[in-house]
Design a protein around this motif. Structure first.
Motif, PDB file in Angstrom:
ATOM      1  N   HIS A  19       0.826  -1.213   0.000  1.00  0.00           N
ATOM      2  CA  HIS A  19       0.000   0.000   0.000  1.00  0.00           C
ATOM      3  C   HIS A  19       0.857   1.259   0.000  1.00  0.00           C
ATOM      4  N   THR A  20       1.881   1.274   0.828  1.00  0.00           N
ATOM      5  CA  THR A  20       2.732   2.464   0.921  1.00  0.00           C
ATOM      6  C   THR A  20       3.907   2.403  -0.039  1.00  0.00           C
ATOM      7  N   GLY A  21       4.297   1.190  -0.472  1.00  0.00           N
ATOM      8  CA  GLY A  21       5.486   1.055  -1.302  1.00  0.00           C
ATOM      9  C   GLY A  21       6.752   1.368  -0.547  1.00  0.00           C
ATOM     10  N   MET A  22       6.691   1.286   0.782  1.00  0.00           N
ATOM     11  CA  MET A  22       7.834   1.636   1.629  1.00  0.00           C
ATOM     12  C   MET A  22       7.994   0.595   2.738  1.00  0.00           C
ATOM     13  N   PRO A  23       9.215   0.448   3.252  1.00  0.00           N
ATOM     14  CA  PRO A  23       9.408  -0.425   4.411  1.00  0.00           C
ATOM     15  C   PRO A  23       8.606   0.073   5.605  1.00  0.00           C
ATOM     16  N   LEU A  24       8.046  -0.860   6.350  1.00  0.00           N
ATOM     17  CA  LEU A  24       7.288  -0.499   7.546  1.00  0.00           C
ATOM     18  C   LEU A  24       8.193  -0.531   8.775  1.00  0.00           C
ATOM     19  N   GLN A  25       9.004  -1.590   8.882  1.00  0.00           N
ATOM     20  CA  GLN A  25       9.968  -1.713   9.967  1.00  0.00           C
ATOM     21  C   GLN A  25      11.274  -2.288   9.428  1.00  0.00           C
ATOM     22  N   VAL A  26      12.377  -1.931  10.074  1.00  0.00           N
ATOM     23  CA  VAL A  26      13.679  -2.490   9.719  1.00  0.00           C
ATOM     24  C   VAL A  26      14.407  -2.838  11.020  1.00  0.00           C
ATOM     25  N   VAL A  27      14.896  -4.087  11.091  1.00  0.00           N
ATOM     26  CA  VAL A  27      15.664  -4.532  12.252  1.00  0.00           C
ATOM     27  C   VAL A  27      17.059  -4.921  11.755  1.00  0.00           C
ATOM     28  N   GLU A  28      18.103  -4.364  12.365  1.00  0.00           N
ATOM     29  CA  GLU A  28      19.465  -4.646  11.955  1.00  0.00           C
ATOM     30  C   GLU A  28      20.092  -5.676  12.883  1.00  0.00           C
ATOM     31  N   THR A  29      20.776  -6.685  12.302  1.00  0.00           N
ATOM     32  CA  THR A  29      21.508  -7.669  13.097  1.00  0.00           C
ATOM     33  C   THR A  29      22.803  -8.001  12.370  1.00  0.00           C
ATOM     34  N   THR A  30      23.637  -8.796  13.003  1.00  0.00           N
ATOM     35  CA  THR A  30      24.794  -9.341  12.308  1.00  0.00           C
ATOM     36  C   THR A  30      24.322 -10.409  11.323  1.00  0.00           C
ATOM     37  N   GLY A  31      25.160 -10.742  10.354  1.00  0.00           N
ATOM     38  CA  GLY A  31      24.747 -11.599   9.265  1.00  0.00           C
ATOM     39  C   GLY A  31      24.383 -13.022   9.645  1.00  0.00           C
ATOM     40  N   LEU A  32      24.867 -13.502  10.789  1.00  0.00           N
ATOM     41  CA  LEU A  32      24.634 -14.882  11.181  1.00  0.00           C
ATOM     42  C   LEU A  32      23.331 -15.090  11.953  1.00  0.00           C
ATOM     43  N   LYS A  33      22.603 -14.028  12.235  1.00  0.00           N
ATOM     44  CA  LYS A  33      21.343 -14.162  12.964  1.00  0.00           C
ATOM     45  C   LYS A  33      20.293 -14.869  12.093  1.00  0.00           C
ATOM     46  N   ASN A  34      19.577 -15.817  12.678  1.00  0.00           N
ATOM     47  CA  ASN A  34      18.523 -16.514  11.954  1.00  0.00           C
ATOM     48  C   ASN A  34      17.314 -15.605  11.731  1.00  0.00           C
ATOM     49  N   ASP A  35      16.635 -15.798  10.582  1.00  0.00           N
ATOM     50  CA  ASP A  35      15.498 -14.941  10.252  1.00  0.00           C
ATOM     51  C   ASP A  35      14.307 -15.158  11.181  1.00  0.00           C
ATOM     52  N   GLY A  36      14.031 -16.434  11.531  1.00  0.00           N
ATOM     53  CA  GLY A  36      12.828 -16.752  12.272  1.00  0.00           C
ATOM     54  C   GLY A  36      12.608 -15.955  13.545  1.00  0.00           C
ATOM     55  N   PRO A  37      13.549 -16.003  14.502  1.00  0.00           N
ATOM     56  CA  PRO A  37      13.346 -15.265  15.754  1.00  0.00           C
ATOM     57  C   PRO A  37      13.232 -13.758  15.554  1.00  0.00           C
ATOM     58  N   ILE A  38      13.987 -13.208  14.594  1.00  0.00           N
ATOM     59  CA  ILE A  38      13.927 -11.767  14.350  1.00  0.00           C
ATOM     60  C   ILE A  38      12.598 -11.390  13.714  1.00  0.00           C
ATOM     61  N   GLY A  39      12.006 -12.326  12.950  1.00  0.00           N
ATOM     62  CA  GLY A  39      10.741 -12.043  12.294  1.00  0.00           C
ATOM     63  C   GLY A  39       9.625 -11.704  13.260  1.00  0.00           C
ATOM     64  N   VAL A  40       9.726 -12.171  14.484  1.00  0.00           N
ATOM     65  CA  VAL A  40       8.710 -11.870  15.498  1.00  0.00           C
ATOM     66  C   VAL A  40       8.590 -10.365  15.704  1.00  0.00           C
ATOM     67  N   LYS A  41       9.711  -9.650  15.601  1.00  0.00           N
ATOM     68  CA  LYS A  41       9.703  -8.200  15.808  1.00  0.00           C
ATOM     69  C   LYS A  41       9.013  -7.459  14.667  1.00  0.00           C
ATOM     70  N   LEU A  42       8.801  -8.135  13.541  1.00  0.00           N
ATOM     71  CA  LEU A  42       8.206  -7.491  12.374  1.00  0.00           C
ATOM     72  C   LEU A  42       6.719  -7.790  12.224  1.00  0.00           C
ATOM     73  N   GLU A  43       6.181  -8.650  13.062  1.00  0.00           N
ATOM     74  CA  GLU A  43       4.767  -9.019  12.959  1.00  0.00           C
ATOM     75  C   GLU A  43       3.870  -7.821  13.260  1.00  0.00           C
ATOM     76  N   ASP A  44       2.711  -7.789  12.616  1.00  0.00           N
ATOM     77  CA  ASP A  44       1.783  -6.673  12.796  1.00  0.00           C
ATOM     78  C   ASP A  44       0.374  -7.173  12.479  1.00  0.00           C
ATOM     79  N   LYS A  45      -0.521  -7.200  13.458  1.00  0.00           N
ATOM     80  CA  LYS A  45      -1.859  -7.767  13.292  1.00  0.00           C
ATOM     81  C   LYS A  45      -2.736  -6.953  12.348  1.00  0.00           C
ATOM     82  N   ARG A  46      -2.301  -5.757  11.978  1.00  0.00           N
ATOM     83  CA  ARG A  46      -3.081  -4.948  11.040  1.00  0.00           C
ATOM     84  C   ARG A  46      -2.969  -5.468   9.613  1.00  0.00           C
ATOM     85  N   PHE A  47      -1.993  -6.379   9.382  1.00  0.00           N
ATOM     86  CA  PHE A  47      -1.699  -6.842   8.027  1.00  0.00           C
ATOM     87  C   PHE A  47      -1.755  -8.367   7.947  1.00  0.00           C
ATOM     88  N   VAL A  48      -1.865  -8.868   6.710  1.00  0.00           N
ATOM     89  CA  VAL A  48      -1.672 -10.292   6.441  1.00  0.00           C
ATOM     90  C   VAL A  48      -0.185 -10.495   6.192  1.00  0.00           C
TER      91      VAL A  48
END
Length: 267
Positions: free
Chosen positions: A149-178
Motif C-alpha cells: 500500500h505504501t510502497g515503503m518499508p514499515l519496519q527495519v531490524v538490523e543484526t549481524t549476518g549470522l542471525k537466523n530470520d525466524g526469531p527476528i521475524g517476530v519483531k516485524l509481525e503486525d496484526k493490522r496486516f496479512v
C-alpha cells in the motif's frame, strides 16, 4: 523429484504479452529474437531473484528444471546487454502499480499484505571485525517488513549476518496486516501463537513438516489457477505439534511438499 513454484505463472497474471509489447514500442525496442525474447529474459531475471542463481552460466544450467526454456548463458549475456534498463524499470513499475488497494478489493482481502524478508550485506572481515560472517567476510543483515500500500518499508531490524530470520521475524509481525513470508519464518510454535494473537499470515511450509488429520474442503475450480486442493490439518509430530489451532493448506499444482500455509483458525 523436481521442485518448482508458481512464480512465473504469477508474473504472467500481472503483466500480459500485449502490455510488454506496448512498453517495447514505447522505447522503440524491436524484440526480434526468437528463442530469447524479452518475456524469456524477464522469467530468467525473476528466477535469478527468486532462486538466488549465482551467475548467468548457473542460470542457464538449472533454468529448465524450473520450467523455463533452455537458453545458452552467452545468449543471455548478450541479450541483457542489449536490453535498455528503462524497459525493465517500466515493467517493474507497472507490476508494482497493480499491487495496490484495487487489487486487494478484487481479491476480497480484508487486510493489506505485509511481506517480510531479510538481506545480507557482506564486506571484507577487516571492515567489520565485530560482525564476522563466513570465511574472509563480515556481514550485517537487514530484516525488513514491506507493505504494498505504501510502497515503503514499515519496519527495519538490523543484526549481524549470522542471525537466523525466524526469531527476528517476530519483531516485524503486525496484526493490522496479512503477514507473507518464506519458510525461514515458520515454526509450529508460531502457528499456535498466531491463533492466539489473531495474526493472519501466508507462509510456505518446510519440506519435512508432518501433516495430520487432513480434511479436504469444498472449493470452486478457478480457470487457470495453480491450486488443486485445499484442506485443513494439524502440524507436527507427537513430540512437537500444534495445540491451539488447525491450519488451512493450499496445494499448488507443482509437486509436494511445496504447501502454502494460507490461513489459521482457532479450534
Amino acid at each position: 523429484m523436481v521442485k518448482n513454484t508458481t512464480i512465473f505463472t504469477l508474473l504472467q497474471n500481472f503483466i500480459s504479452q500485449e502490455e510488454i509489447d506496448g512498453i517495447l514500442a514505447e522505447f522503440s525496442f524491436e524484440d526480434t529474437a526468437r528463442k530469447c525474447d524479452v518475456p524469456t529474459l524477464l522469467n530468467y531475471l525473476v528466477g535469478a531473484a527468486t532462486f538466488e542463481w549465482k551467475s548467468l552460466r548457473y542460470a542457464a544450467d538449472v533454468a529448465t528444471e524450473k520450467g523455463l526454456k533452455s537458453v545458452d548463458y552467452s545468449t543471455l549475456s548478450k541479450r541483457l546487454g542489449e536490453l535498455n534498463y528503462l524497459i525493465v524499470k517500466r515493467i517493474f513499475e507497472l507490476i508494482v502499480s497493480r499491487l495496490n488497494r484495487a487489487a486487494r478489493r478484487k481479491l476480497k482481502l480484508k487486510k493489506e499484505l505485509m511481506a517480510i524478508d531479510s538481506t545480507t550485506i557482506t564486506v571484507g572481515k577487516n571492515r567489520l571485525p565485530w560482525a564476522l560472517y563466513h570465511g574472509e567476510r563480515s556481514g550485517i543483515k537487514l530484516h525488513v517488513s514491506f507493505t504494498n500500500h505504501t510502497g515503503m518499508p514499515l519496519q527495519v531490524v538490523e543484526t549481524t549476518g549470522l542471525k537466523n530470520d525466524g526469531p527476528i521475524g517476530v519483531k516485524l509481525e503486525d496484526k493490522r496486516f496479512v503477514l507473507v513470508a518464506d519458510r525461514a519464518y515458520f515454526s509450529i510454535d508460531k502457528a499456535d501463537c498466531y491463533a492466539t494473537t489473531k495474526q493472519d499470515f501466508v507462509i510456505r511450509l518446510k519440506d519435512n513438516i508432518q501433516l495430520n488429520r487432513k480434511k479436504s474442503l469444498k472449493r470452486t475450480s478457478v480457470a487457470g489457477s495453480n491450486i488443486v486442493a485445499d484442506f485443513t490439518c494439524t502440524l507436527g509430530t507427537s513430540q512437537n505439534k500444534q495445540r491451539n489451532a488447525t491450519v488451512l493448506l493450499s496445494l499448488p499444482i507443482m509437486k509436494a511438499p511445496l504447501y502454502v500455509l494460507s490461513q489459521i483458525f482457532v479450534m
